[in-house]
Scaffold this motif. Structure first.
Motif, PDB file in Angstrom:
ATOM      1  N   HIS A 115      -5.934  -1.993   4.376  1.00 42.92           N
ATOM      2  CA  HIS A 115      -5.263  -0.974   3.309  1.00 42.92           C
ATOM      3  C   HIS A 115      -5.875   0.431   3.232  1.00 42.92           C
ATOM      4  N   GLU A 116      -7.145   0.424   3.526  1.00 39.82           N
ATOM      5  CA  GLU A 116      -7.736   1.739   3.621  1.00 39.82           C
ATOM      6  C   GLU A 116      -7.011   2.541   4.646  1.00 39.82           C
ATOM      7  N   THR A 151      -6.921  -2.508  -7.099  1.00 37.55           N
ATOM      8  CA  THR A 151      -8.344  -2.997  -7.156  1.00 37.55           C
ATOM      9  C   THR A 151      -8.580  -3.369  -5.638  1.00 37.55           C
ATOM     10  N   LYS A 152      -9.920  -3.913  -5.529  1.00 42.28           N
ATOM     11  CA  LYS A 152     -10.472  -4.593  -4.219  1.00 42.28           C
ATOM     12  C   LYS A 152      -9.471  -5.687  -3.826  1.00 42.28           C
ATOM     13  N   LEU A 153      -9.317  -5.858  -2.445  1.00 47.09           N
ATOM     14  CA  LEU A 153      -8.452  -6.749  -1.949  1.00 47.09           C
ATOM     15  C   LEU A 153      -9.584  -8.103  -1.660  1.00 47.09           C
ATOM     16  N   THR A 180       0.970  -1.272   0.173  1.00 47.76           N
ATOM     17  CA  THR A 180      -0.013  -0.159  -0.088  1.00 47.76           C
ATOM     18  C   THR A 180       0.958   1.088  -0.043  1.00 47.76           C
ATOM     19  N   ALA A 240      -4.061  -7.191  -6.616  1.00 43.08           N
ATOM     20  CA  ALA A 240      -4.994  -6.050  -6.162  1.00 43.08           C
ATOM     21  C   ALA A 240      -4.140  -4.638  -5.674  1.00 43.08           C
ATOM     22  N   GLN A 297      -8.812  -5.321   3.225  1.00 39.39           N
ATOM     23  CA  GLN A 297      -9.346  -4.020   2.544  1.00 39.39           C
ATOM     24  C   GLN A 297      -9.339  -2.968   3.605  1.00 39.39           C
ATOM     25  N   ASP A 336     -12.377  -8.589   3.207  1.00 39.96           N
ATOM     26  CA  ASP A 336     -12.945  -7.140   3.931  1.00 39.96           C
ATOM     27  C   ASP A 336     -12.060  -6.745   5.060  1.00 39.96           C
TER      28      ASP A 336
END
Length: 182
Positions: free
Chosen positions: A116-117, A105-107, A70, A100, A113, A110
């Motif tokens: 990551h976010e 793209t989306k991991l 990331t 991803a 994700q 959840d």
């Protein structure tokens, strides 16, 4: 072309030589990044120490990869994205995670994700993060320790990403098949 010296055992400052020997033991050679970092022994030591500390954190291999990549992708590091793609393969991280991250793209889960976010928000906002983002991170199953450990991984990646930008570090032959551009 590199704008900084890529040191070898022969050209490195004396204080960097044992650190480069550690690199050879770990990787079988001196990665170009380590050769550049050797120009400032304290920086190479800090990088290697932060790497060890982050690898020994509470994150599993998938999560380590999410944090590293990331940051690498956000910083557009031409060297670290391919290097950590190879490292992820060695760590047996699912290619779907790596792809991803490389492609934005989306991991596949959840929880990853959210990691990551959260990492991305910390990087983009220079450490500022809203309470609702922290709560979403905790709700995904992470704890305060992992929130702080993102900062540990970021510390390591700031060193490598920024040095690679300045040095234009050539990607090692072993990583070239994973070349990447933002």
């Amino acid at each position: 072309m590199s704008t900084l010296t890529i040191h070898t055992l022969e050209t490195a400052p004396a204080e960097s030589k044992p650190l480069l020997e550690n690199s050879i033991k770990a990787y079988g050679n001196i990665p170009n990044l380590h050769g550049v970092l050797a120009g400032a022994p304290g920086l190479l030591k800090a990088y290697q120490s932060l790497h060890e500390l982050f690898v020994d954190s509470s994150f599993n291999n998938d999560e380590l990869t999410v944090v590293w990549q990331t940051i690498n992708v956000e910083h557009a590091c031409h060297y670290c994205v391919p290097a950590h793609t190879a490292i992820a393969k060695m760590m047996k991280v699912d290619d779907a995670i790596t792809e991803a991250l490389r492609n934005g793209t989306k991991l596949p889960s959840d929880k990853l994700q959210v990691l990551h976010e959260t990492t991305l928000k910390i990087v983009r906002n220079r450490g500022y993060i809203d309470n609702e983002d922290v709560q979403a991170f905790y709700a995904a199953g992470y704890e305060e320790r992992q929130l702080l450990e993102i900062i540990l991984g970021l510390s390591q990646k700031v060193i490598s990403n920024y040095v690679n930008h300045i040095a234009e570090t050539p990607v090692d032959a072993a990583f070239q098949k994973f070349a990447w551009k933002k």
